[in-house]
Motif scaffolding. Structure first.
Motif, mmCIF file in Angstrom:
data_model
loop_
_atom_site.group_PDB
_atom_site.id
_atom_site.type_symbol
_atom_site.label_atom_id
_atom_site.label_comp_id
_atom_site.label_asym_id
_atom_site.label_seq_id
_atom_site.Cartn_x
_atom_site.Cartn_y
_atom_site.Cartn_z
ATOM 1 N N GLU A 26 1.041 -1.126 -0.119
ATOM 2 C CA GLU A 26 0.083 -0.009 0.006
ATOM 3 C C GLU A 26 0.845 1.186 0.114
ATOM 4 O OE1 GLU A 26 -2.997 0.090 3.178
ATOM 5 O OE2 GLU A 26 -3.637 -1.969 2.778
ATOM 6 N N LEU A 27 2.047 1.185 0.253
ATOM 7 C CA LEU A 27 3.097 2.324 0.307
ATOM 8 C C LEU A 27 3.515 2.763 -0.915
ATOM 9 C CD1 LEU A 27 5.361 1.120 3.071
ATOM 10 C CD2 LEU A 27 4.189 2.889 3.398
ATOM 11 N N ASP A 28 3.603 4.106 -1.122
ATOM 12 C CA ASP A 28 4.369 4.830 -2.236
ATOM 13 C C ASP A 28 5.615 4.825 -1.801
ATOM 14 O OD1 ASP A 28 5.103 6.276 -4.440
ATOM 15 O OD2 ASP A 28 3.448 7.555 -4.405
ATOM 16 N N PHE A 29 6.566 4.052 -2.333
ATOM 17 C CA PHE A 29 7.957 4.131 -2.007
ATOM 18 C C PHE A 29 8.626 5.475 -2.202
ATOM 19 C CE2 PHE A 29 12.369 3.235 -2.650
ATOM 20 C CZ PHE A 29 12.825 2.437 -1.604
ATOM 21 N N ALA A 30 8.524 6.188 -3.411
ATOM 22 C CA ALA A 30 8.906 7.385 -3.893
ATOM 23 C C ALA A 30 8.468 8.316 -2.638
ATOM 24 C CB ALA A 30 8.399 7.866 -4.929
ATOM 25 N N GLU A 31 7.425 8.306 -2.022
ATOM 26 C CA GLU A 31 7.345 9.339 -0.994
ATOM 27 C C GLU A 31 8.018 9.124 0.473
ATOM 28 O OE1 GLU A 31 2.872 9.365 -0.441
ATOM 29 O OE2 GLU A 31 2.571 10.287 -2.289
ATOM 30 N N LEU A 32 8.456 8.232 0.602
ATOM 31 C CA LEU A 32 9.253 7.876 1.796
ATOM 32 C C LEU A 32 10.506 8.637 1.923
ATOM 33 C CD1 LEU A 32 8.761 3.861 2.271
ATOM 34 C CD2 LEU A 32 7.544 5.632 3.172
ATOM 35 N N SER A 33 10.771 9.019 3.227
ATOM 36 C CA SER A 33 12.183 9.442 3.176
ATOM 37 C C SER A 33 13.427 8.800 2.896
ATOM 38 C CB SER A 33 12.325 10.226 4.603
ATOM 39 O OG SER A 33 12.473 9.138 5.804
ATOM 40 N N SER A 34 14.482 8.916 2.924
ATOM 41 C CA SER A 34 15.368 8.119 2.851
ATOM 42 C C SER A 34 15.749 6.968 3.906
ATOM 43 C CB SER A 34 17.046 8.906 2.727
ATOM 44 O OG SER A 34 17.321 9.557 3.716
ATOM 45 N N LYS A 35 15.534 7.633 4.970
ATOM 46 C CA LYS A 35 15.510 6.793 6.470
ATOM 47 C C LYS A 35 14.374 5.689 6.175
ATOM 48 C CE LYS A 35 17.836 6.153 10.134
ATOM 49 N NZ LYS A 35 19.444 5.493 10.112
ATOM 50 N N GLU A 36 13.298 6.317 5.795
ATOM 51 C CA GLU A 36 11.945 5.127 5.693
ATOM 52 C C GLU A 36 12.126 4.356 4.474
ATOM 53 O OE1 GLU A 36 8.550 8.193 7.426
ATOM 54 O OE2 GLU A 36 9.245 7.878 5.250
#
Length: 284
Positions: A132-142
């Motif tokens: 369900e996640l949008d990988f591109a919207e995660l921070s580098s740490k996430e």
């Protein structure tokens, strides 16, 4: 493994500091507003008195509200912990956890829920949440945490082929994460991957490195990992010592389950040795 911890509620001191800061700022704004309303005809001392009175009043108000919220959060956390210990990681637990943390409202929240599903051994739910996640919207740490969860899930399931494939494709993220200040959980996951591949010496070094961080939950996981390393190396006494060390650090139900599994393996190793000794004595 507690990949991502439930954020602890603020301490009383932190809440009071926040309340004081808000009261000072709001008090100053109100003081300026009163000064302007009165045509800037109020003296400096009168302005100061207004600021002090408003600031103290707001501090009492904010402090009371903050303390009440803090107490309620502590009660909710205690209920979650009690539910987890008595009923385990069931659907009701995760529903309450999502409501408490508002975890389904953002990418970081969903990542948190994925980590908690993983802690509870619910791998299918963990993968579903990650999808369900949008990988591109995660921070580098996430993003690093995302791959850590993916890899650790495959390791816990014993899927060597999938685990190696994940590491190979995301090696850049793991290499970057290892260089960070808080790399303990990443090092532990990589140690578990090495253990899965039979590379006990590398696993030993990674677990030892991860244990240097001051986190009892992580240290417990590393003790369990080291116990498996010693067991595979034939050092039953050291494996037993790691069981005792881990028992002092257990924080979650999932850790208790993994520790119990290790203890059973150690007991079986001792039993096999005694059986072999008895057989040897009978033939001599």
């Amino acid at each position: 493994m507690k990949l991502m911890k439930i954020s602890k509620v603020n301490s009383l001191v932190v809440n009071l500091l926040h309340s004081a800061s808000y009261a000072m700022v709001c008090g100053y704004i109100i003081m300026v507003a009163v000064w302007l309303i009165n045509g800037m005809g109020i003296s400096l001392m009168e302005c100061f008195n207004i600021w002090v009175i408003v600031m103290v009043s707001l501090f009492c108000l904010f402090g009371t509200v903050s303390a009440w919220i803090d107490v309620m959060k502590h009660i909710e956390l205690d209920e979650l912990a009690k539910h987890r210990l008595t009923k385990g990681y069931d659907d009701e637990y995760f529903r309450k956890l999502a409501e408490f943390s508002h975890a389904t409202n953002s990418g970081s929240g969903k990542l948190f829920m994925a980590s908690m599903y993983l802690e509870g051994g619910r791998f299918a739910d963990c993968r579903a949440m990650l999808k369900e996640l949008d990988f591109a919207e995660l921070s580098s740490k996430e993003q690093e945490e995302y791959f850590n969860i993916c890899l650790y899930s495959a390791v816990l399931e014993g899927n060597t082929e999938l685990a190696n494939d994940i590491y190979r494709k995301a090696r850049h993220y793991f290499d970057r994460a290892v260089m960070g200040k808080h790399s303990g959980f990443i090092l532990h996951t990589l140690g578990m991957l090495c253990l899965l591949n039979g590379r006990t010496e590398n696993a030993y070094r990674l677990f030892q490195s991860a244990m240097r961080q001051n986190d009892e939950g992580l240290q417990c996981e590393c003790c369990i990992g080291l116990g498996k390393v010693y067991l595979q190396s034939g050092d039953r006494a050291s494996a037993k010592d790691m069981c005792f060390a881990a028992a002092e650090l257990v924080e979650t139900r999932a850790q208790a389950v993994r520790l119990k599994e290790l203890m059973i393996e150690v007991e079986e190793a001792y039993g096999k040795r005694h059986t072999a000794d008895d057989t040897f004595k009978e033939t001599t």
